[in-house]
Scaffold this active site. Structure first.
Site, mmCIF file in Angstrom:
data_model
loop_
_atom_site.group_PDB
_atom_site.id
_atom_site.type_symbol
_atom_site.label_atom_id
_atom_site.label_comp_id
_atom_site.label_asym_id
_atom_site.label_seq_id
_atom_site.Cartn_x
_atom_site.Cartn_y
_atom_site.Cartn_z
ATOM 1 N N CYS A 42 0.817 -1.210 0.000
ATOM 2 C CA CYS A 42 0.000 0.000 0.000
ATOM 3 C C CYS A 42 0.855 1.266 0.000
ATOM 4 O O CYS A 42 0.685 2.140 -0.844
ATOM 5 C CB CYS A 42 -0.934 -0.011 1.206
ATOM 6 N N LYS A 51 -2.160 7.183 -5.659
ATOM 7 C CA LYS A 51 -2.941 8.398 -5.375
ATOM 8 C C LYS A 51 -2.128 9.651 -5.669
ATOM 9 O O LYS A 51 -2.681 10.662 -6.108
ATOM 10 C CB LYS A 51 -3.418 8.422 -3.916
ATOM 11 N N GLU A 199 -11.820 -6.257 -20.449
ATOM 12 C CA GLU A 199 -12.450 -6.911 -19.292
ATOM 13 C C GLU A 199 -13.205 -8.153 -19.749
ATOM 14 O O GLU A 199 -13.987 -8.104 -20.697
ATOM 15 C CB GLU A 199 -13.382 -5.929 -18.573
ATOM 16 N N VAL A 233 -8.798 -12.398 -22.591
ATOM 17 C CA VAL A 233 -7.411 -12.377 -23.056
ATOM 18 C C VAL A 233 -6.838 -13.781 -22.878
ATOM 19 O O VAL A 233 -6.968 -14.386 -21.815
ATOM 20 C CB VAL A 233 -6.601 -11.334 -22.255
ATOM 21 N N GLY A 263 -6.112 -9.228 -10.875
ATOM 22 C CA GLY A 263 -6.294 -9.636 -9.484
ATOM 23 C C GLY A 263 -4.967 -9.841 -8.779
ATOM 24 O O GLY A 263 -3.898 -9.712 -9.382
ATOM 25 N N LEU A 311 -8.325 -4.979 0.821
ATOM 26 C CA LEU A 311 -8.323 -3.532 1.025
ATOM 27 C C LEU A 311 -7.458 -3.196 2.234
ATOM 28 O O LEU A 311 -7.529 -3.883 3.260
ATOM 29 C CB LEU A 311 -9.749 -3.025 1.275
ATOM 30 N N HIS A 436 -24.259 23.497 4.343
ATOM 31 C CA HIS A 436 -24.598 23.972 3.009
ATOM 32 C C HIS A 436 -23.647 25.082 2.632
ATOM 33 O O HIS A 436 -23.396 25.971 3.452
ATOM 34 C CB HIS A 436 -26.038 24.511 2.966
HETATM 35 P P1 NAI Z 1 -9.793 -7.010 -9.495
HETATM 36 O O1 NAI Z 1 -10.163 -8.332 -8.989
HETATM 37 O O2 NAI Z 1 -10.366 -5.773 -8.916
HETATM 38 O O3 NAI Z 1 -10.075 -6.950 -11.084
HETATM 39 C C1 NAI Z 1 -9.543 -7.874 -12.001
HETATM 40 C C2 NAI Z 1 -10.398 -7.877 -13.247
HETATM 41 O O4 NAI Z 1 -9.754 -8.640 -14.248
HETATM 42 C C3 NAI Z 1 -11.766 -8.486 -13.023
HETATM 43 O O5 NAI Z 1 -12.743 -7.568 -13.451
HETATM 44 C C4 NAI Z 1 -11.721 -9.743 -13.887
HETATM 45 O O6 NAI Z 1 -12.980 -10.090 -14.421
HETATM 46 C C5 NAI Z 1 -10.731 -9.360 -14.979
HETATM 47 N N1 NAI Z 1 -10.082 -10.489 -15.671
HETATM 48 C C6 NAI Z 1 -9.605 -11.623 -15.118
HETATM 49 N N2 NAI Z 1 -9.074 -12.438 -16.071
HETATM 50 C C7 NAI Z 1 -9.199 -11.797 -17.261
HETATM 51 C C8 NAI Z 1 -8.836 -12.112 -18.614
HETATM 52 N N3 NAI Z 1 -8.221 -13.246 -18.935
HETATM 53 N N4 NAI Z 1 -9.147 -11.218 -19.593
HETATM 54 C C9 NAI Z 1 -9.768 -10.048 -19.279
HETATM 55 N N5 NAI Z 1 -10.119 -9.704 -18.017
HETATM 56 C C10 NAI Z 1 -9.837 -10.558 -17.011
HETATM 57 O O7 NAI Z 1 -8.185 -6.989 -9.415
HETATM 58 P P2 NAI Z 1 -7.110 -5.804 -9.526
HETATM 59 O O8 NAI Z 1 -7.670 -4.629 -10.232
HETATM 60 O O9 NAI Z 1 -5.893 -6.446 -10.076
HETATM 61 O O10 NAI Z 1 -6.886 -5.389 -8.024
HETATM 62 C C11 NAI Z 1 -6.403 -6.356 -7.083
HETATM 63 C C12 NAI Z 1 -6.876 -6.072 -5.691
HETATM 64 O O11 NAI Z 1 -6.334 -4.877 -5.204
HETATM 65 C C13 NAI Z 1 -8.377 -5.959 -5.622
HETATM 66 O O12 NAI Z 1 -8.848 -6.829 -4.626
HETATM 67 C C14 NAI Z 1 -8.643 -4.534 -5.256
HETATM 68 O O13 NAI Z 1 -9.720 -4.419 -4.355
HETATM 69 C C15 NAI Z 1 -7.339 -4.083 -4.615
HETATM 70 N N6 NAI Z 1 -7.138 -2.670 -4.924
HETATM 71 C C16 NAI Z 1 -7.917 -1.736 -4.304
HETATM 72 C C17 NAI Z 1 -7.797 -0.402 -4.607
HETATM 73 C C18 NAI Z 1 -8.707 0.585 -3.946
HETATM 74 O O14 NAI Z 1 -9.363 0.223 -2.995
HETATM 75 N N7 NAI Z 1 -8.806 1.812 -4.413
HETATM 76 C C19 NAI Z 1 -6.805 0.085 -5.581
HETATM 77 C C20 NAI Z 1 -6.080 -0.996 -6.207
HETATM 78 C C21 NAI Z 1 -6.241 -2.306 -5.852
#
Ligand code: NAI
Length: 457
Positions: A42, A51, A199, A233, A263, A311, A436
């Protein structure tokens, strides 16, 4: 051999917060962390640097688009200066944890921890053997590198490298329309890259309320991000100066760089869990009970390495609950009140149940919704895109979920998290005075809408 009351493995937002709380409660605490800087993913290569980039590029993008009431001419990007700002922010934050550790008398061991037994931990690099009455595993997660991707960390990269590209790529493909894909996709889009997000599912940000996903998709497309859903993909590999992406069905795409954001996986590599009598589940997580205890009652585990959303603030809450359980015999995390925020512009945020979850559970609910376009403050800011939606129980009026998209909606939803935590009703939030003109009135009006009806709509 050092004997601590508590040995924490991993100094991310889970581990370092637990260590501080434990010290406050009078425990003698040691922490093993393999990285030189404290703070985990983080602080070093996640939330904080992303950020820093999101905040600064948003201002740059606004200025480029033309500020309201002003024209900016001759604006140029200074990428090294932007990166230097990001690095300074990271350094200030990680050094802040060093300071807090010293202030709380927490002992630091730099190196990789490996269990020798359920009571003894070896620090690989230094050969120190540490023991403690309680051990807390807070080793976090690592980017998921699927077998179909050839990652060279240069042309095909993870979120870590995508925080520090030396130049703005002309074409960037992001695999995965989740939080990381969108936050970092937006950063490079604002800096001038042509960004395509791929996606697999039928919508981006899949765990979020579906109405938010759809609204976010529309807004990001309008901003110029290319978003393709329902594409799988199949292969990614570096090729020549760039990279090649193969989709199911045979289509091939090319880009200068490809960010893999499909992920993260729980990180327990080299931890020697088996020596402590522990094992991971089918998804690589360490099983824990409701008190965050593993099957060894003196070994606890928290954060990304256990079940639940990955998170930072969830990990911190679990760290505090685990330590309080060790010392006081009770500790609690209200998982329903954990907010989730995507820090793009506009922000996308949610807390509590989504509409889909309520339908699935058969819980009767009513909806109150208020648009940014009807808020005086939002209009004054030129931020009329978005809405806040309050979901309340159809009979009891208790707030069950709040979701929103719009400028600073993550901050607006802080109050919604508190409302869920206090088990407030929509009427409670609707009747509570709000300043307000502030964006918080959007939540108040949405709550009034869920209860009876809003004033300004
Ligand atoms: P994620 O799980 O949020 O998203 C991964 C996406 O990739 C999903 O929508 C999935 O359907 C897609 N996907 C999987 N295989 C695929 C394929 N072969 N082709 C196309 N799409 C595919 O994972 P992400 O974005 O990598 O984040 C990881 C973790 O880090 C999450 O649990 C997230 O909550 C956390 N995180 C939180 C943040 C925040 O709270 N602001 C910022 C960054 C990360």
């Amino acid at each position: 051999m050092e004997a601590y009351d508590l040995l924490v493995i991993g100094a991310g937002p889970g581990g370092y917060v637990a260590a501080i709380r434990a010290a406050q409660l009078g425990m003698r605490v040691g922490v093993v962390e393999k990285e030189k800087a404290l703070g985990g993913t983080c602080l070093r290569v996640g939330c904080i640097p992303s950020k820093a980039l999101l905040e600064t590029t948003e201002r740059l993008y606004e200025a480029k688009k033309g500020l309201i009431g002003a024209k900016v001419e001759g604006l140029t990007l200074d990428l090294p200066a932007l990166m230097a700002h990001k690095d300074r922010v990271v350094q200030a934050n990680t050094q802040g944890i060093d300071f807090l550790f010293r202030k709380n008398g927490i002992a630091r061991h730099q190196g990789t921890a490996r269990f020798l037994s359920d009571r003894k931990v070896l620090v690989e690099e230094t050969g120190e053997e540490l023991s403690a009455r309680f051990i807390l595993i807070a080793t976090g997660s690592a980017p998921l590198l699927p077998p179909w991707a050839e990652v060279d960390f240069e042309r095909v990269v993870t979120s870590t490298e995508a925080l520090s590209f030396p130049e703005v790529p002309e074409r960037l493909i992001v695999v995965g329309g989740g939080v990381i894909g969108l936050e970092l996709g937006v950063v490079w889009h604002r800096l001038g890259a042509k960004v395509t997000v791929l996606e697999y599912l039928d919508r981006i940000l899949p765990p979020m309320d579906a109405e938010l996903s759809r609204a976010a998709e529309r807004v990001f497309r309008k901003e110029g991000l290319e978003i393709r859903t329902r594409v799988r993909v199949q292969a990614v590999r570096p090729e020549g100066k760039g990279a090649r992406v193969e989709l199911e069905g045979g289509e091939v795409l090319e880009a200068d760089r490809v960010l893999l954001a499909v992920g993260r996986r729980p990180y327990t590599d080299g931890l020697g869990l088996e020596n402590a009598g522990l094992a991971t589940d089918e998804r690589g997580r360490i099983p824990v009970d409701e008190h965050l205890r593993t099957r060894m009652p003196h070994i606890y585990a928290i954060g990304d390495v256990v079940r639940g959303p990955m998170l930072a603030h969830k990990a911190s809450e679990e760290g505090i609950a685990a330590v309080e359980h060790m010392v006081r015999g009770f500790g609690h995390v209200d998982y329903l009140a954990i907010p989730s925020v995507v820090y793009t512009h506009p922000e996308v945020a949610g807390v509590g149940y989504t509409e889909e979850e309520l339908k699935e559970k058969g819980i009767p609910y009513k909806v109150g919704k208020f648009p940014y376009s009807a808020s005086g403050r939002a209009r004054a800011m030129g931020e009329t895109e978005g809405f806040v939606k309050v979901l309340a129980h159809a009979q009891t009026d208790r707030i069950l979920g709040v979701h929103g998209i719009g400028a600073r909606v993550g901050d607006v939803l802080a109050e919604a998290a508190l409302a869920l935590f206090f088990k407030a009703s929509a009427e409670d939030v609707g009747r509570a005075p709000h300043a307000h003109p502030s964006l918080s009135e959007i939540l108040k009006e949405a709550a009034l809408g869920a209860w009876e009806r809003p004033i300004h709509l």
